[in-house]
Enzyme design. Sequence first.
Site, mmCIF file in Angstrom:
data_model
loop_
_atom_site.group_PDB
_atom_site.id
_atom_site.type_symbol
_atom_site.label_atom_id
_atom_site.label_comp_id
_atom_site.label_asym_id
_atom_site.label_seq_id
_atom_site.Cartn_x
_atom_site.Cartn_y
_atom_site.Cartn_z
ATOM 1 N N TYR A 134 0.796 -1.226 0.000
ATOM 2 C CA TYR A 134 0.000 0.000 0.000
ATOM 3 C C TYR A 134 0.833 1.282 0.000
ATOM 4 O O TYR A 134 0.266 2.369 -0.101
ATOM 5 C CB TYR A 134 -0.905 0.018 1.246
ATOM 6 C CG TYR A 134 -2.214 -0.714 1.073
ATOM 7 C CD1 TYR A 134 -2.262 -2.078 0.784
ATOM 8 C CD2 TYR A 134 -3.429 -0.045 1.230
ATOM 9 C CE1 TYR A 134 -3.466 -2.743 0.647
ATOM 10 C CE2 TYR A 134 -4.635 -0.704 1.094
ATOM 11 C CZ TYR A 134 -4.653 -2.047 0.806
ATOM 12 O OH TYR A 134 -5.853 -2.700 0.679
ATOM 13 N N LYS A 189 2.469 -15.234 3.009
ATOM 14 C CA LYS A 189 2.624 -16.015 1.781
ATOM 15 C C LYS A 189 4.117 -16.242 1.563
ATOM 16 O O LYS A 189 4.670 -15.954 0.499
ATOM 17 C CB LYS A 189 1.953 -15.265 0.616
ATOM 18 C CG LYS A 189 1.839 -16.061 -0.664
ATOM 19 C CD LYS A 189 0.883 -17.249 -0.594
ATOM 20 C CE LYS A 189 0.954 -18.074 -1.864
ATOM 21 N NZ LYS A 189 0.215 -19.354 -1.761
#
Length: 360
Positions: A134, A189
């Site tokens: 972001y 992840k």
Amino acid sequence: MPFRIAVIPGDGIGPEVIAQGIRVLQVVTAATGTDLDFVSYDLGADRYLRTGEILPDSVFRELERVDGIYLGAVGDPRVQNPQYAAGLLLRLRFELDLWVNLRPSRLLAPGLTPLRDATSIDLVVVRENTEGAYVGIGGQFKRGTPDEIAIQEDVNTRKGVERIVRYAFGLAQQRKMAGHQGRVTMVDKSNALYHAHDLWQRVFALERQAASDLEAEHLFVDAAAMQLVKDPGRFDVVVTSNMFGDILSDLASELVGGLGQAPSANINPDNRRGLFEPVHGSAPKHAGKGIANPVGAILAGAMMLRHLGDVAGALQIEAAVMSAARDRRTTRDLGGTLTTTAAAEAVLERLERVESSRAS
Ligand code: NAD
Ligand code: IPM
Ligand code: MN
């Protein structure tokens, strides 16, 4: 001294739900004695379209000094500037360093979950709120040509990951004392993002050692999405990166009745700054119709009260919301038939019953 609360109703259904949230806060705080001084800020799509301003620096400097920000939603189909949300909501999260985004999902009443067998769901997504994909680092090269390159960097700092993972363990500790499971699930992840999320793995390994009385587990984000649907009752505190937290919190909200009832708190535990908002956006198709669910905004108001130290007020709002949900005195998305205003009034009635039973 009153607490100074900056209100940013924003776009779409934002002003409708925030107006109801303020009504509830005013009734509760009249009883608990917390003094809130609301000041409304004209920020959002209308101002941007009128003046070209998203968040003027002079306004930002005022928002730096308030005790809390209460925000509706940001997003309007008339605004095509892709940096609009970043210039307002993300700027506030980043530049006020609101590094924790708390997004609780609690089943308010049986029957609100779309899952067949789930009976108790009570979890909190602890979303890292100032880093990740972001941050806006990246760029485009040869834009619009067949050779175009588009890059958006995923930024993870040692300091940023440590503080959010540590916060999650602290929250799980507090929740355990209040009867919750005391389990932290770290979601990443790292099998694919083996640079960025390896940092999360190493920090998590250290923090879990320091909190040996808590359960700690790791899930890859794909498996976490699956487990949230399969067995949501196993989750207590879920800590994850900015983007995964965004996605998993919408999923978790839907498991307990939908986006309309989901609150969130963006906080800095060090300097006590906070911005409180529903998880949902501006839902343009519902705007102006009086059908938006005000509960996400009302519960965000309760999170703001708790942050300001008025725990009794927060608990009263939460109990009144749960009672209204159990009685199906809700908007349509929660199975009721009420308008936005009437759904807030169902909550207000229940607050007033608590007050009058206390007085008698
Ligand atoms: P959204 O959350 O606005 O709405 C998705 C759907 O959820 C709606 O169509 C509606 O069916 C349901 N919903 C959401 N809030 C509801 C409520 N209070 N009552 C009843 N139903 C409700 O997501 P979107 O449609 O993807 O985004 C619309 C705009 O909002 C976009 O511009 C987006 O960028 C922005 N957005 C802003 C925020 C924020 O301000 N924090 C969050 C999410 C999206
Ligand atoms: C949210 C929203 C924002 C986010 C958007 C509007 C940038 O989806 O608050 O969940 O992704 O954080
Ligand atoms: Mn979101």
